[in-house]
Motif scaffolding. Sequence first.
Motif, PDB file in Angstrom:
ATOM      1  N   MET A 260       2.843   6.722   2.718  1.00 24.39           N
ATOM      2  CA  MET A 260       3.775   7.842   2.564  1.00 24.39           C
ATOM      3  C   MET A 260       5.201   7.343   2.358  1.00 24.39           C
ATOM      4  SD  MET A 260       2.426  10.842   5.135  1.00 24.39           S
ATOM      5  CE  MET A 260       1.991   9.827   6.533  1.00 24.39           C
ATOM      6  N   VAL A 261       5.567   6.284   3.062  1.00 22.69           N
ATOM      7  CA  VAL A 261       6.906   5.710   2.880  1.00 22.69           C
ATOM      8  C   VAL A 261       7.060   5.153   1.465  1.00 22.69           C
ATOM      9  CG1 VAL A 261       8.461   3.871   3.642  1.00 22.69           C
ATOM     10  CG2 VAL A 261       7.189   5.205   5.328  1.00 22.69           C
ATOM     11  N   ILE A 262       6.042   4.443   0.997  1.00 22.09           N
ATOM     12  CA  ILE A 262       6.090   3.884  -0.361  1.00 22.09           C
ATOM     13  C   ILE A 262       6.187   4.996  -1.396  1.00 22.09           C
ATOM     14  CG2 ILE A 262       4.774   2.577  -2.069  1.00 22.09           C
ATOM     15  CD1 ILE A 262       3.638   0.916   0.233  1.00 22.09           C
ATOM     16  N   ALA A 263       5.430   6.077  -1.187  1.00 30.00           N
ATOM     17  CA  ALA A 263       5.472   7.198  -2.128  1.00 30.00           C
ATOM     18  C   ALA A 263       6.862   7.825  -2.167  1.00 30.00           C
ATOM     19  CB  ALA A 263       4.423   8.240  -1.745  1.00 30.00           C
ATOM     20  N   VAL A 264       7.502   7.950  -1.006  1.00 32.45           N
ATOM     21  CA  VAL A 264       8.853   8.524  -0.954  1.00 32.45           C
ATOM     22  C   VAL A 264       9.832   7.662  -1.739  1.00 32.45           C
ATOM     23  CG1 VAL A 264      10.808   8.968   0.584  1.00 32.45           C
ATOM     24  CG2 VAL A 264       8.534   9.796   1.188  1.00 32.45           C
ATOM     25  N   TRP A 265       9.782   6.346  -1.537  1.00 33.97           N
ATOM     26  CA  TRP A 265      10.720   5.466  -2.228  1.00 33.97           C
ATOM     27  C   TRP A 265      10.391   5.340  -3.719  1.00 33.97           C
ATOM     28  CZ3 TRP A 265      15.330   3.916  -0.860  1.00 33.97           C
ATOM     29  CH2 TRP A 265      15.683   3.967   0.492  1.00 33.97           C
ATOM     30  N   THR A 266       9.114   5.422  -4.061  1.00 34.87           N
ATOM     31  CA  THR A 266       8.746   5.423  -5.479  1.00 34.87           C
ATOM     32  C   THR A 266       9.328   6.644  -6.181  1.00 34.87           C
ATOM     33  OG1 THR A 266       6.683   4.255  -4.982  1.00 34.87           O
ATOM     34  CG2 THR A 266       6.822   5.384  -7.100  1.00 34.87           C
ATOM     35  N   PHE A 267       9.206   7.790  -5.529  1.00 37.51           N
ATOM     36  CA  PHE A 267       9.777   9.023  -6.069  1.00 37.51           C
ATOM     37  C   PHE A 267      11.295   8.896  -6.221  1.00 37.51           C
ATOM     38  CE2 PHE A 267      11.800  13.141  -5.328  1.00 37.51           C
ATOM     39  CZ  PHE A 267      11.187  13.930  -6.289  1.00 37.51           C
ATOM     40  N   ALA A 268      11.961   8.387  -5.183  1.00 37.73           N
ATOM     41  CA  ALA A 268      13.428   8.293  -5.216  1.00 37.73           C
ATOM     42  C   ALA A 268      13.903   7.287  -6.262  1.00 37.73           C
ATOM     43  CB  ALA A 268      13.946   7.896  -3.832  1.00 37.73           C
ATOM     44  N   VAL A 283       7.320  12.951  -9.617  1.00 35.06           N
ATOM     45  CA  VAL A 283       6.309  13.675  -8.844  1.00 35.06           C
ATOM     46  C   VAL A 283       4.919  13.109  -9.112  1.00 35.06           C
ATOM     47  CG1 VAL A 283       5.156  15.905  -8.586  1.00 35.06           C
ATOM     48  CG2 VAL A 283       7.648  15.800  -8.682  1.00 35.06           C
ATOM     49  N   LEU A 284       4.620  12.855 -10.370  1.00 34.37           N
ATOM     50  CA  LEU A 284       3.294  12.343 -10.729  1.00 34.37           C
ATOM     51  C   LEU A 284       3.061  10.951 -10.158  1.00 34.37           C
ATOM     52  CD1 LEU A 284       0.698  12.822 -12.309  1.00 34.37           C
ATOM     53  CD2 LEU A 284       1.809  11.830 -14.315  1.00 34.37           C
ATOM     54  N   ILE A 285       4.064  10.083 -10.233  1.00 33.25           N
ATOM     55  CA  ILE A 285       3.896   8.723  -9.728  1.00 33.25           C
ATOM     56  C   ILE A 285       3.769   8.726  -8.201  1.00 33.25           C
ATOM     57  CG2 ILE A 285       5.051   6.495  -9.454  1.00 33.25           C
ATOM     58  CD1 ILE A 285       6.141   6.751 -12.216  1.00 33.25           C
TER      59      ILE A 285
END
Length: 306
Positions: A260-268, A283-285
């Motif tokens: 979840m942390v990785i997804a947040v930073w990937t989005f940002a 959003v897709l990534i």
Amino acid sequence: MGFDLFMTVAAIVAAAVATWAILRLFLSENDGIAPSCQRITDEKPAENHTENPDEEAGETHRSDIAKRLAISTILIIPTFTVTMLTFGGITLPHWLTNPWLHAIIATPVMFYCAAPMHNRGTAALRNRTPNADSLLSLAMTVVYVYSLLACVVSWIIPAGSHNQYFAFASMVAVLSLAISLIEQPPMAKKASEGDIPTAQSQETQETQETQETQETQETQETQETQETQETQQSMDTLIQANITYEIRTRVTQITATMTMVIAVWTFALWLIFGLQPKLAIAVLIGATVLTVAGLVLQAYDRLPSR
């Protein structure tokens, strides 16, 4: 440049706050360990029940999963095909690419076919022990809600980012249901193997009943010793299974949290440095990161315990 700088600072601050909240919520020492221990206490007694009800319940569960998988597969074929053809640059009739049509088709997959996954994932999040279902449920929800907003209130989304990813959400459900059909081996299966030596001891006792009283007493003492050893061995096996279950639960919890942390930073980071349309691709990534990790963890849960 000022707007870009503002977006950069805002994205970094938001990602940092979200990271702190996720780590504090799901990896706290006091809150993260207790729920998993409680879950072991709640689930393990079921292993002492008779095998027939468990087998019948398992067959019913697999039949339900197979039915949901069949429905979601049938529904995803048209939306997935149209989406792939559109990405390939092929011009299709407007009614085939109408986002409302895709939303209508994807909604049963979201709220019926994937309902068990959402229920388990939400319960795990409430217990602060996120698992594979939590990641997959989050991925589906984020993509579905974004796509629905692009249909209903498209004016709040930047121009060029009005992409709909209903087919992606349906595909997550199909893959998760397919993995769920893999039979999960029981963790305490070896504990039932202790019945074999007991039967052998009973046969030995019946054979030696015709001998002298002293030999009979010695046989009984030997049998009691063997039964004690077998009981201790069964307890050791059950304790080992509990420890293994706890370790797997903790590994899944940590992996899901870090995902979840990785997804947040990937989005940002995509919002800051990515190509246009930034919001839609971000959003897709981010959902893809959650989905890949969720499917891997779901397959990991199906591996036999050693």
